[in-house]
Design an enzyme around this catalytic site. Structure first.
Site, PDB file in Angstrom:
ATOM      1  N   SER A 525     -25.351  59.065  17.896  1.00 55.30           N
ATOM      2  CA  SER A 525     -25.562  58.402  16.560  1.00 55.30           C
ATOM      3  C   SER A 525     -25.705  59.440  15.358  1.00 55.30           C
ATOM      4  O   SER A 525     -24.551  60.010  15.018  1.00 55.30           O
ATOM      5  CB  SER A 525     -26.978  57.614  16.737  1.00 55.30           C
ATOM      6  OG  SER A 525     -26.892  56.536  15.766  1.00 55.30           O
ATOM      7  N   HIS A 638     -24.849  49.859  20.894  1.00 54.02           N
ATOM      8  CA  HIS A 638     -25.326  51.280  20.407  1.00 54.02           C
ATOM      9  C   HIS A 638     -26.208  51.926  21.439  1.00 54.02           C
ATOM     10  O   HIS A 638     -26.448  53.073  21.475  1.00 54.02           O
ATOM     11  CB  HIS A 638     -25.828  51.206  18.873  1.00 54.02           C
ATOM     12  CG  HIS A 638     -25.916  52.287  18.294  1.00 54.02           C
ATOM     13  ND1 HIS A 638     -25.127  53.357  17.900  1.00 54.02           N
ATOM     14  CD2 HIS A 638     -27.274  53.087  17.868  1.00 54.02           C
ATOM     15  CE1 HIS A 638     -25.651  54.175  17.326  1.00 54.02           C
ATOM     16  NE2 HIS A 638     -27.005  54.217  17.279  1.00 54.02           N
TER      17      HIS A 638
HETATM   18  C1  LIG Z   1     -26.450  57.683  11.571  1.00 48.32           C
HETATM   19  S1  LIG Z   1     -26.365  55.727  11.452  1.00 48.32           S
HETATM   20  C2  LIG Z   1     -27.627  55.137  11.975  1.00 48.32           C
HETATM   21  C3  LIG Z   1     -27.921  55.140  13.508  1.00 48.32           C
HETATM   22  C4  LIG Z   1     -29.043  54.943  14.080  1.00 48.32           C
HETATM   23  N1  LIG Z   1     -30.385  54.626  12.868  1.00 48.32           N
HETATM   24  C5  LIG Z   1     -30.730  53.791  13.150  1.00 48.32           C
HETATM   25  O1  LIG Z   1     -30.661  52.852  13.618  1.00 48.32           O
HETATM   26  C6  LIG Z   1     -29.469  55.961  14.876  1.00 48.32           C
HETATM   27  O2  LIG Z   1     -29.278  57.413  14.675  1.00 48.32           O
HETATM   28  N2  LIG Z   1     -29.596  55.822  16.149  1.00 48.32           N
HETATM   29  C7  LIG Z   1     -30.221  56.684  17.148  1.00 48.32           C
HETATM   30  C8  LIG Z   1     -31.692  56.808  16.876  1.00 48.32           C
HETATM   31  C9  LIG Z   1     -32.584  55.922  16.787  1.00 48.32           C
HETATM   32  C10 LIG Z   1     -32.961  55.163  17.852  1.00 48.32           C
HETATM   33  C11 LIG Z   1     -33.465  53.901  17.615  1.00 48.32           C
HETATM   34  C12 LIG Z   1     -33.983  53.650  16.325  1.00 48.32           C
HETATM   35  C13 LIG Z   1     -33.972  54.470  15.269  1.00 48.32           C
HETATM   36  C14 LIG Z   1     -32.944  55.717  15.668  1.00 48.32           C
HETATM   37  C15 LIG Z   1     -29.824  56.719  18.432  1.00 48.32           C
HETATM   38  O3  LIG Z   1     -29.276  55.415  18.659  1.00 48.32           O
HETATM   39  O4  LIG Z   1     -30.070  57.481  19.152  1.00 48.32           O
END
Ligand SMILES: CSCC[C@H](NC=O)C(=O)N[C@@H](Cc1ccccc1)C(=O)O
Length: 664
Positions: A525, A638
C-alpha cells in the site's frame, strides 16, 4: 543448524493454517466468564471458520460454545448475562442469533434480506438495535431478477474496497428487534448511512454515527446523532462540516456522550483521534485527551489478527472512560477521567491491546492481547490493571514446535539533517551465528499513518526463518509519536520519510552482521508506494517486492475509492491544481532510474490502490528492459495479506520468498 540446536523446526508459509486467532473478549456482566471468538483457516474449504468460546475467569480450559460449521462473531452478553447474541452466517448472510447460557441450540433472531453489521442490547435486555441495509425485516419471497447487467454510475462514491462489484443505492439504517417476539421496526431512514448504535441508559434514545451534511457525497464528515428508540426525527448531538466523530458511548447517568475522532476536514488518520465529551442534549464537544498527543484508536498493523470493533467504555461509576491508546508501537488500555485530568495507564507493556470489555460493576476487565511472539490470547485484570492473568494459551502448543526470531526494539538515527531517532525493530535470522554477514530485508508499512509495533507478524518471521535479517521502522508519518511527526509527510510523500528509512538501514549495517551488497525492500500500500519510491531514488537494494502499491498519484486520485479526498488531503490539492507536485511525488516519474529487480504483487479487486497502479509500473519497467514480474491475485481486495482467501495468502508469501531467494 537451528533445528539441531533447539529441536524446533523453521516456520513455513502454510503455518498460517496452524495459528488460531482469538478476538473480541467479552466479559459477562457478573465477571465470571469471558466469551470470545476463535477463528481458524479452513484449508479444505479455502475459507475461514469462527466460533464463540467461553472461559471461566477463575481459570480452566476454554470450551467451545457455538458448534456450527460457520462464521460466528461479535458475541454480546444480555444485560442479565443469561444469554449471548452473536452474528452468524449460518443462514447465508450475517444475522443475529441468540443462545442461552442455560443450554440449548442457538436460535436465529433476525431474517433481514441484507446482512446485519452491528447490534447493541437495550439496557433492559428486551430489544436489540441492529444495523443493516435491509429495507424490510423479512426477505422477499423471490429475489427480483436484475433487468440488465449494465451498470449506471451517478455517485462519486461508487466502489469501496472489500465490497465486490459496485456500491448499491441501499443505505445502512438502524432497526429495533424485540428479542422475545414481536415485529422489528425501522428507527432511522433516508439517504444516509448510519452505524454504531448506542442506547441511552434509560433506553429511550439511541445515539448513532451518520453523515447528514448536504455535501456528504464529497466530504468525509462523520457526526453523532440521537433518535428516540421508537423512531422519529433524529436530533444532532455533535455535528458540523469538520466533524470526524465515531463510537458514541453514554455516561451511566445519561447526561453526557463520549466519542472518538477529530475535527479537521479530510484529515482521516493523519490526525490523532481524541476522546471527546459533549452534553447528551448536544453542544460543543470538549476533548479529554488533547494533552496526550496520541490517537485513541488501534493504529498498529499486522498480518495475523482477527478483527473486532472496540470502542470506548464508560465505567459504571461514571468517573472513567476506558479507551485504547496507540503509543510508540504499542496499543495500550488507558482510563481517562470523565471530568478531565491525567489519563491513567491500565494495561501497558510491549504489546497490543486488541479489544477489551468491562464487567457490569466495573471491577474486572477482559482483553485480547497480541505480543511479538504470540499473536493473541485473552487476559483478565482488575479495573486499575492490577492482578493480570492469562486465561488462554491458544497457540502455545504450535509455537513450541517452531523457532521464532525475537524482534529487538531500537531507536536508529535518520539520515535526514535533523538525525532524529527513528523507532525500529531488528530481527536476526533464525540460526544466526556471530561472524557471518546476512542479507537484510527492509519492510515499510502502509497508511502512511499507521504503525508497526509489538505484535506477531507472520511475514517477518518467515523471512527470518529463511535466513534474512528483517528491519521494520516507524518513519515520519507514522502513528504513535505525536501529531507533528504524524502529519509531516503531507505533501512530501517519499521525500520526508525516505531519509528515516535509509538512516535505519545504515545503522543496522554498522552492527557488522549485515551484508551491504544484499539488501532487499518490500512493503504494501503506502509501503508499496515507498518501495517504488526507494528503488527510483537509490540502487543500493538488490531486490524489491512492491505490494498493493501506488505508482501514479494522478490516476490514483481518480481510480482509488478514497483518491478524491485522501489523495487530495495527503498530496495537498487536486491533480489539476498541482500537476507538478503530483508528477514530482509519483514513483512512476522515476521509473527510468529503477534498476532493482522488482516483483509486483497486486489484487485484481483492489479498489483502494487499483491494479492499474501495478499495471502502469509493470509496463513501463518492462519496456525499459528491467527485471520485473507481475503476479495478480484474482477476486482479492486490498486486504489480501490479512483477510484474503487462505490459499492466496500462502501463495503471496511464497512469491515473496521466491523473489528474494532468486535475487537477494
Ligand atoms: C497509499 S494509499 C492508501 C492506502 C491505505 N491507506 C489507507 O487506507 C494503506 O496504506 N493501507 C495500508 C495500511 C492501512 C491498513 C488499514 C488501515 C489503514 C492503513 C495497508 O493496506 O497495509
Amino acid at each position: 543448524m537451528a533445528e539441531e540446536r533447539t529441536g524446533k523446526r523453521r516456520l513455513a508459509p502454510e503455518d498460517i493454517y496452524e495459528i488460531a486467532l482469538v478476538s473480541d473478549a467479552q466479559i459477562s456482566p457478573d465477571g465470571q466468564r469471558v466469551a470470545f471468538v476463535r477463528t481458524v483457516l479452513d484449508r479444505e474449504r479455502n475459507d475461514y471458520r469462527s466460533s464463540i468460546w467461553l472461559v471461566d475467569v477463575a481459570g480452566g480450559e476454554p470450551v467451545r460454545f457455538t458448534t456450527a460449521d460457520a462464521r460466528d462473531s461479535f458475541p454480546r452478553w444480555s444485560p442479565r448475562g443469561d444469554r449471548l447474541a452473536f452474528l452468524s452466517n449460518r443462514s447465508g448472510k450475517d444475522q443475529v442469533w441468540l443462545i442461552s447460557l442455560g443450554g440449548g441450540e442457538a436460535q436465529q433472531l433476525t431474517r433481514f434480506p441484507e446482512p446485519v453489521t452491528h447490534f447493541a442490547w437495550s439496557p433492559d435486555g428486551t430489544t436489540l438495535a441492529v444495523v443493516t441495509k435491509a429495507e424490510t425485516a423479512e426477505p422477499p419471497e423471490k429475489e427480483p431478477e436484475p433487468e440488465t447487467d449494465v451498470v449506471r454510475i451517478t455517485r462519486i462514491r461508487y466502489r469501496s474496497d472489500g465490497t465486490p462489484g459496485f456500491l448499491d443505492e441501499k443505505r445502512s439504517h438502524i432497526w429495533c428487534v424485540p428479542v422475545d417476539g414481536g415485529r422489528p421496526w425501522q428507527v432511522t431512514s433516508g439517504d444516509f448511512d448510519e452505524s454504531w448504535p448506542a442506547w441511552s441508559p434509560s433506553g429511550h434514545e439511541i445515539a448513532f454515527v451518520s453523515n447528514r451534511t448536504p455535501d456528504r457525497e464529497y466530504n468525509t464528515v462523520s457526526e453523532i446523532w440521537a433518535v428516540r428508540a421508537s423512531g422519529g426525527e433524529p436530533r444532532p448531538v455533535a455535528t458540523g462540516d469538520a466533524a470526524y466523530f465515531f463510537k458514541p458511548v453514554w455516561s451511566p447517568d445519561g447526561t453526557v456522550l463520549a466519542f472518538t475522532g477529530h475535527r479537521e476536514p479530510f484529515a482521516g488518520s493523519s490526525r490523532n483521534h481524541q476522546l471527546w465529551a459533549v452534553a447528551a442534549g448536544g453542544g460543543e464537544p470538549a476533548s479529554l485527551t488533547s494533552a496526550l498527543d496520541r490517537s485513541v484508536e488501534d493504529e498498529v498493523l499486522t498480518d495475523t489478527a482477527a478483527s473486532s470493533k472496540p470502542g470506548p467504555i464508560w465505567a459504571p461509576d461514571g468517573r472513567w472512560i476506558y479507551t485504547q491508546v496507540s503509543d510508540q508501537g504499542n496499543v495500550h488500555l488507558y482510563r481517562i477521567p470523565a471530568g478531565g485530568g491525567e489519563p491513567q495507564l491500565v494495561v501497558g507493556g510491549r504489546r497490543r491491546v486488541v479489544d477489551f470489555s468491562l464487567s457490569a460493576d466495573g471491577s474486572l476487565i477482559a482483553c485480547t492481547v497480541s505480543e511479538p511472539l504470540n499473536p493473541c490470547d485473552v487476559i483478565v485484570c482488575s479495573a486499575d490493571g492490577s492482578g493480570e492473568r492469562r486465561l488462554t494459551r491458544v497457540n502455545e502448543e504450535f509455537f513450541a514446535t517452531v523457532e521464532l526470531s525475537e524482534p529487538e526494539e531500537v531507536w536508529l538515527p535518520s539520515a535526514s539533517e535533523d538525525r532524529r531517532p527513528i523507532h525500529a525493530w531488528i530481527m536476526k535470522p533464525i540460526g544466526f551465528r556471530e561472524g557471518v554477514r546476512y542479507p537484510l530485508v527492509l519492510e515499510i508499512h502502509g497508511g502512511p499513518h499507521a504503525m508497526y509495533g509489538n505484535v506477531y507478524f507472520h511475514e517477518f518471521q518467515l523471512l527470518a526463518a529463511q535466513g534474512y535479517a528483517v528491519l521494520y521502522t516507524n518513519p515520519r508519518g507514522s502513528q504513535g509519536y505525536g501529531q507533528q511527526f504524524l502529519s509531516c509527510t503531507r505533501g512530501a510523500w517519499g521525500e520526508a520519510d525516505m531519509p528515516d528509512l535509509m538512516g535505519a538501514v545504515d545503522a543496522v549495517i554498522e552492527r557488522g552482521y549485515i551484508d551491504p551488497s544484499r539488501l532487499g525492500v518490500t512493503g504494501g500500500s503506502y509501503g508499496g508506494f515507498m518501495t517504488n519510491w526507494v528503488i527510483g531514488h537509490t540502487d543500493r537494494f538488490k531486490a524489491a517486492v512492491t505490494q498493493r502499491c501506488v505508482s501514479n498519484l494522478a490516476s490514483f486520485y481518480g481510480t482509488s475509492d478514497i483518491g478524491f479526498h485522501f489523495g487530495e488531503h495527503e498530496i495537498g490539492g487536486t491533480p489539476w491544481e498541482q500537476p507538478e507536485l503530483y508528477r514530482r511525488l509519483s514513483p512512476l516519474t522515476y521509473a527510468p532510474q529503477m534498476k532493482t529487480p522488482l516483483l509486483i504483487l497486486h489484487s485484481e479487486q483492489d479498489y483502494r490502490c487499483p491494479i492499474e497502479q501495478a499495471e502502469q509500473l509493470y509496463v513501463w519497467l518492462k519496456k525499459l528492459g528491467r527485471t520485473v514480474e507481475f503476479v495478480r491475485f484474482p477476486d482479492e481486495s486490498h486486504g489480501l495479506s490479512r483477510s484474503g482467501k487462505p490459499k492466496h495468502r500462502v501463495e503471496r508469501l511464497q512469491h515473496i520468498l521466491r523473489w528474494f531467494a532468486e535475487y537477494l
